[in-house]
Every structure is written in C-alpha cells, then in structure tokens.
Design an enzyme around this catalytic site. Structure first.
Site, mmCIF file in Angstrom:
data_model
loop_
_atom_site.group_PDB
_atom_site.id
_atom_site.type_symbol
_atom_site.label_atom_id
_atom_site.label_comp_id
_atom_site.label_asym_id
_atom_site.label_seq_id
_atom_site.Cartn_x
_atom_site.Cartn_y
_atom_site.Cartn_z
ATOM 1 N N GLU A 257 0.823 -1.211 0.000
ATOM 2 C CA GLU A 257 0.000 0.000 0.000
ATOM 3 C C GLU A 257 0.855 1.258 0.000
ATOM 4 O O GLU A 257 1.950 1.268 0.543
ATOM 5 C CB GLU A 257 -0.824 0.055 1.292
ATOM 6 C CG GLU A 257 -1.887 -0.985 1.399
ATOM 7 C CD GLU A 257 -2.578 -0.918 2.743
ATOM 8 O OE1 GLU A 257 -3.007 -1.974 3.220
ATOM 9 O OE2 GLU A 257 -2.681 0.181 3.328
ATOM 10 N N CYS B 9 3.337 8.317 1.084
ATOM 11 C CA CYS B 9 3.824 7.423 2.131
ATOM 12 C C CYS B 9 4.078 6.074 1.471
ATOM 13 O O CYS B 9 3.150 5.462 0.943
ATOM 14 C CB CYS B 9 2.749 7.317 3.217
ATOM 15 S SG CYS B 9 3.134 6.115 4.491
ATOM 16 N N CYS C 98 5.849 -7.048 7.737
ATOM 17 C CA CYS C 98 6.860 -6.466 8.631
ATOM 18 C C CYS C 98 7.179 -7.471 9.739
ATOM 19 O O CYS C 98 6.302 -8.192 10.204
ATOM 20 C CB CYS C 98 6.313 -5.176 9.241
ATOM 21 S SG CYS C 98 7.496 -4.313 10.297
ATOM 22 N N CYS D 257 5.010 -4.901 16.337
ATOM 23 C CA CYS D 257 4.399 -3.920 17.244
ATOM 24 C C CYS D 257 2.923 -4.288 17.466
ATOM 25 O O CYS D 257 2.205 -4.588 16.505
ATOM 26 C CB CYS D 257 4.506 -2.512 16.652
ATOM 27 S SG CYS D 257 6.210 -2.007 16.359
ATOM 28 N N CYS E 158 -0.053 -2.461 15.461
ATOM 29 C CA CYS E 158 0.112 -2.195 14.026
ATOM 30 C C CYS E 158 -0.436 -3.318 13.145
ATOM 31 O O CYS E 158 -0.139 -4.490 13.370
ATOM 32 C CB CYS E 158 1.595 -1.974 13.730
ATOM 33 S SG CYS E 158 1.924 -1.594 11.998
ATOM 34 N N GLU F 84 9.743 -2.174 7.783
ATOM 35 C CA GLU F 84 10.739 -1.443 8.567
ATOM 36 C C GLU F 84 11.876 -1.055 7.610
ATOM 37 O O GLU F 84 12.654 -1.918 7.188
ATOM 38 C CB GLU F 84 11.236 -2.350 9.710
ATOM 39 C CG GLU F 84 12.478 -1.873 10.436
ATOM 40 C CD GLU F 84 12.409 -0.421 10.916
ATOM 41 O OE1 GLU F 84 11.461 -0.053 11.622
ATOM 42 O OE2 GLU F 84 13.321 0.365 10.558
ATOM 43 N N SER G 85 9.943 5.731 16.125
ATOM 44 C CA SER G 85 8.674 5.295 16.710
ATOM 45 C C SER G 85 8.926 4.960 18.173
ATOM 46 O O SER G 85 9.426 3.889 18.498
ATOM 47 C CB SER G 85 8.152 4.076 15.956
ATOM 48 O OG SER G 85 7.852 4.446 14.635
ATOM 49 N N HIS H 34 6.564 5.669 21.148
ATOM 50 C CA HIS H 34 5.289 5.086 21.609
ATOM 51 C C HIS H 34 5.181 4.758 23.097
ATOM 52 O O HIS H 34 4.118 4.355 23.575
ATOM 53 C CB HIS H 34 4.898 3.853 20.789
ATOM 54 C CG HIS H 34 4.795 4.110 19.318
ATOM 55 N ND1 HIS H 34 4.181 5.224 18.796
ATOM 56 C CD2 HIS H 34 5.242 3.407 18.247
ATOM 57 C CE1 HIS H 34 4.254 5.179 17.470
ATOM 58 N NE2 HIS H 34 4.894 4.101 17.119
ATOM 59 N N ASN I 54 -4.721 4.520 15.666
ATOM 60 C CA ASN I 54 -5.728 4.066 14.707
ATOM 61 C C ASN I 54 -6.211 2.701 15.148
ATOM 62 O O ASN I 54 -5.418 1.771 15.205
ATOM 63 C CB ASN I 54 -5.082 3.911 13.322
ATOM 64 C CG ASN I 54 -5.185 5.167 12.518
ATOM 65 O OD1 ASN I 54 -6.281 5.629 12.239
ATOM 66 N ND2 ASN I 54 -4.044 5.720 12.173
ATOM 67 N N CYS J 255 -1.430 2.483 7.152
ATOM 68 C CA CYS J 255 -1.156 1.396 6.220
ATOM 69 C C CYS J 255 -1.338 0.019 6.828
ATOM 70 O O CYS J 255 -1.259 -0.159 8.026
ATOM 71 C CB CYS J 255 0.281 1.529 5.724
ATOM 72 S SG CYS J 255 0.382 2.534 4.263
HETATM 73 N N1 SAH Z 1 8.455 0.396 10.687
HETATM 74 C C1 SAH Z 1 8.601 1.800 10.731
HETATM 75 C C2 SAH Z 1 7.750 2.577 9.755
HETATM 76 C C3 SAH Z 1 6.336 2.157 9.486
HETATM 77 S S1 SAH Z 1 4.984 2.633 10.469
HETATM 78 C C4 SAH Z 1 8.359 2.295 12.147
HETATM 79 O O1 SAH Z 1 8.034 1.509 13.005
HETATM 80 O O2 SAH Z 1 8.568 3.484 12.400
HETATM 81 C C5 SAH Z 1 4.808 4.356 10.525
HETATM 82 C C6 SAH Z 1 4.330 4.844 11.881
HETATM 83 O O3 SAH Z 1 2.946 4.471 12.145
HETATM 84 C C7 SAH Z 1 5.135 4.251 13.033
HETATM 85 O O4 SAH Z 1 5.412 5.247 13.976
HETATM 86 C C8 SAH Z 1 4.187 3.232 13.600
HETATM 87 O O5 SAH Z 1 4.530 2.896 14.904
HETATM 88 C C9 SAH Z 1 2.858 3.953 13.457
HETATM 89 N N2 SAH Z 1 1.672 3.087 13.585
HETATM 90 C C10 SAH Z 1 1.534 1.800 13.229
HETATM 91 N N3 SAH Z 1 0.290 1.361 13.523
HETATM 92 C C11 SAH Z 1 -0.359 2.404 14.060
HETATM 93 C C12 SAH Z 1 -1.680 2.584 14.563
HETATM 94 N N4 SAH Z 1 -2.558 1.594 14.585
HETATM 95 N N5 SAH Z 1 -2.014 3.800 15.051
HETATM 96 C C13 SAH Z 1 -1.125 4.825 15.027
HETATM 97 N N6 SAH Z 1 0.125 4.713 14.569
HETATM 98 C C14 SAH Z 1 0.517 3.516 14.095
#
Ligand code: SAH
Length: 377
Positions: A122, A135, A142, A146, A149, A190, A244, A246, A320, A363
């Site tokens: 995507e 994006c 991946c 996490c 995600c 990633e 990231s 979090h 999200n 995504c």
């Molecule tokens: N793997 C990389 C880049 C991809 S995700 C990373 O971890 O940074 C891009 C961003 O979206 C990251 O900060 C990820 O943690 C965040 N993300 C993933 N799922 C999410 C969700 N459900 N709600 C909000 N942010 C989310």
C-alpha cells in the site's frame, strides 16, 4: 549473468549464486532490475553488460526516472537494436494499481499495488499546502511485531527492491498527473531492515538527473534499529529521521514493541542524538496515544524527562484502531491535555492531523483485507 547490488558496489552473480544470495530480497530474474541501479551502476551495466558507450546511461536514466517510461519501446532516442538488447538483459519493474480508495473528507488517496510476484503493498497520497507527499512501503509485511500495528500481523514476506519503492511514487504520478514533492517512509515494513535497497531508493529519488526530490522533503521512520541509525547518520543525507517511540520507559516500550527487547530505549535516544549531531536535522518522535496504556499523567512526565534538553519534535498520533488489537484512542480532550503537559516542559509537540480517516488512513489494513487470512495467519 545478472547484477545484484550489495553494499559497497556492484557484483555479478551466476544464476546458481543468485538463488543462494538473494534470500528474502527481490526475486530476481536473470535479467537486471534496471530501475534499481544507481547512476554509476547503470553506467557499469551499460558499458560492461551491453557493450555500449557511457553516455547511453544518461539517456536511459532520464527515461526511467525523469520521464517515467513503462517500457523500453518508449525510449525512442535509442536504436531499435539497443532497445531489444535492453529487453533481453534488463527487466523494468512497474507496479499495477489494484485498487484506489479516495477520502471524501480530504481527498487523500490510498493505493493498493500488485507486485510482479503477486504480493500486495500500500501507499498513501496526501496533499498539503507545501506540496504532495507519498507514504511508501519498504517491505511486504513487517517483522517488527508492534502490538498496535496492522502491517505486522502476518509477519514479513520479503523486502522490496529499490525499483519497487520508487515505482510507488512514479505510478501515483502516472495516475494523478501531479508531481510528488515529498515522501515519507512510513508505509508497510521497517525501512532499516531493508537498508541497502532503501539507501539506493534514497539516492535514486534525490538524483538531480531524475525525480530530483529534495532530501529535506523526505522522512524515514524506524522502530529503532540502533546500529542502522548510526549507519544512516554517516550517509551524508539531509533526510529527517523519525523514531517510533510510543512509550516513555523501557518496560512500557517492551510491552508493545518487541524490538525494544533488542534495542533499549536509552540506546535509541543516544542514536537519535548522534543522528542530530551528524546531520543537523531535528529528530521526530512518534507517539501513538493509546487509551489507558501510555496516555496517563505519569507517562507525559516520563516522556518529558526522557527527552529533556534534546531539540526534537514529538508527533502524537491518536492510535488508529485495528480490529485485532483492541486498543482505543483517548478522547480528543485527553490528547490535547497530554500535548499541553509536554509543551509546559518546553517540548515541541503536535498532534498529527488526521488524513484519510474514512479510508483507514494508516497502512496495512487494505493489504490485509485483500490478501485474506491464508497468507497472514
Ligand atoms: N516500521 C517503521 C515505519 C512504518 S509505520 C516504524 O516503526 O517506524 C509508521 C508509523 O505508524 C510508526 O510510527 C508506527 O509505529 C505507526 N503506527 C503503526 N500502527 C499504528 C496505529 N494503529 N495507530 C497509530 N500509529 C501507528
């Protein structure tokens, strides 16, 4: 013979060798993935593999990365012979649009692309006053795991070739007729787990003989692969690094991000400080606010303490919801209150403007719907 790039230059592999070394990377055919070759590599290919003059590389590069040609036949300033030779020795990766969802709220477009091997990825196109941003995904699936995600639920299938990352942008330009000025590596995957291909992508997209995107208009987001952050700092690129984060403590981060067990939070922050020192680029920290998990007063206090004195930016993202996670976003006022608490301690913080809410802006979800459960569970 086929050409496969490894860090440190161009190498030629026999077919047998290729099947051994490719691993989870792009499934190479015997033909060279020409759109993944950086300019100097294309020159080597043109002179050594095609036996042509060096200047042809400039013409081919322009067709690929400036005019965004979809076939060798379009390259009309090359002789028919050369075009035939190219078609024999080189493969031209172009992605096909499988589905597009357009947000009725803000026009954000989400693309589902089919890759040549039948996988799906995507990309999201967002329009801002400053330009348009895509994006991009860097892997199919991946491996980071996490817990909040959607992209990681079925694990990693493979990494994308540089050409497959590039063509997400080129295909969107072909679709909309608009130039893409910005890019964030925040889609599926990633980026630092696909280091050499991502680096080639960065070199190619910023090449002034091609797309000529400004390095300053690019943001790379990582879950925190510390050694690779140090490597990236040495590349001499003026791109923005986003980490990231979090969670504000090692214990909390480990609970939602398995990668934190390998790379500790303080080591991530130290690597980000090094990145800032080396590049002069202010680092962004992404913080997905999850109701009752990381949005309490003590979390704001711990986050302030963690980032104290570091000139950086915190991007709060109300999480999200992904069906499988059960996580909820805090109410809007709670997000604002969290922001205020950080601001009071001198931290630069924004709440991410939400684009494409009605099309699952983040995504991973469209691909999941499309590929079905068999691959992913
Ligand atoms: N793997 C990389 C880049 C991809 S995700 C990373 O971890 O940074 C891009 C961003 O979206 C990251 O900060 C990820 O943690 C965040 N993300 C993933 N799922 C999410 C969700 N459900 N709600 C909000 N942010 C989310």
């Amino acid at each position: 013979m086929a050409v496969l790039r490894k860090t440190g230059g161009l190498r030629f592999f026999s077919k047998e060798e290729l099947t051994r070394v490719v691993g989870d990377n792009f499934c190479m055919s015997e033909r060279t993935d020409i759109k993944s070759l950086e300019f100097d590599e294309l020159e080597t290919f043109v002179t050594e593999e095609l036996g042509e003059k060096k200047f042809r590389a400039g013409q081919i590069f322009s067709w690929l990365h400036e005019k965004k040609a979809r076939s060798f036949d379009e390259m009309t300033n090359l002789s028919k012979d050369l075009r035939e030779k190219l078609a024999e020795k080189a493969a031209l990766t172009t992605l096909s649009v499988e589905e597009v969802q357009t947000s009725k709220i803000d026009g954000t477009k989400k693309y589902l692309f089919a890759l040549p091997d039948g996988n799906f990825i995507e990309s999201v196109l967002m329009s801002y006053k400053a330009g348009t941003s895509v994006c991009v995904s860097t892997q199919v699936g991946c491996a980071m795991g996490c817990s909040f995600c959607a992209s990681t639920i079925g694990g990693k299938v493979r990494s994308l070739a540089a050409s497959e990352i590039l063509d997400q942008i080129y295909a969107i330009e072909r679709d909309t007729g608009e130039r893409v000025s910005h890019c964030v590596l925040m889609g599926i995957g990633e980026p630092l787990d696909n280091y050499s291909n991502v680096l080639s992508f960065l070199h190619l997209i910023t090449d002034e003989r091609g797309q000529n995107m400004s390095e300053r208009n690019i943001t790379l987001s990582t879950s925190g692969l510390v050694p690779k952050i140090y490597d990236l700092a040495e590349e001499g690129l003026s791109i923005t690094l986003a980490l990231s984060l979090h969670a504000p403590t090692q214990e909390q981060r480990e609970a939602i991000m398995p990668v934190a067990k390998t790379y500790e939070i303080h080591d991530c922050i130290a690597a980000c400080k090094y990145y800032f020192e080396k590049t002069g680029r202010r680092v962004s920290f992404e913080y997905a606010l999850i109701d009752g998990v990381n949005d309490r007063d003590e979390d704001a206090a711990a986050l302030s303490a963690l980032l104290h004195g570091f000139p950086c930016h915190v991007n709060l993202i109300p999480v999200n919801p992904v069906v499988e996670t059960g996580y909820r976003r805090p109410p809007r006022e709670a997000c604002r209150a969290f922001q205020k608490k950080l601001e009071k301690t001198g931290i630069n913080v924004t709440i991410r403007r939400e684009l494409g809410r009605d099309i699952d802006g983040s995504c991973g979800q469209l691909r999941r719907k499309h590929t079905g459960k068999d691959i992913l569970e």
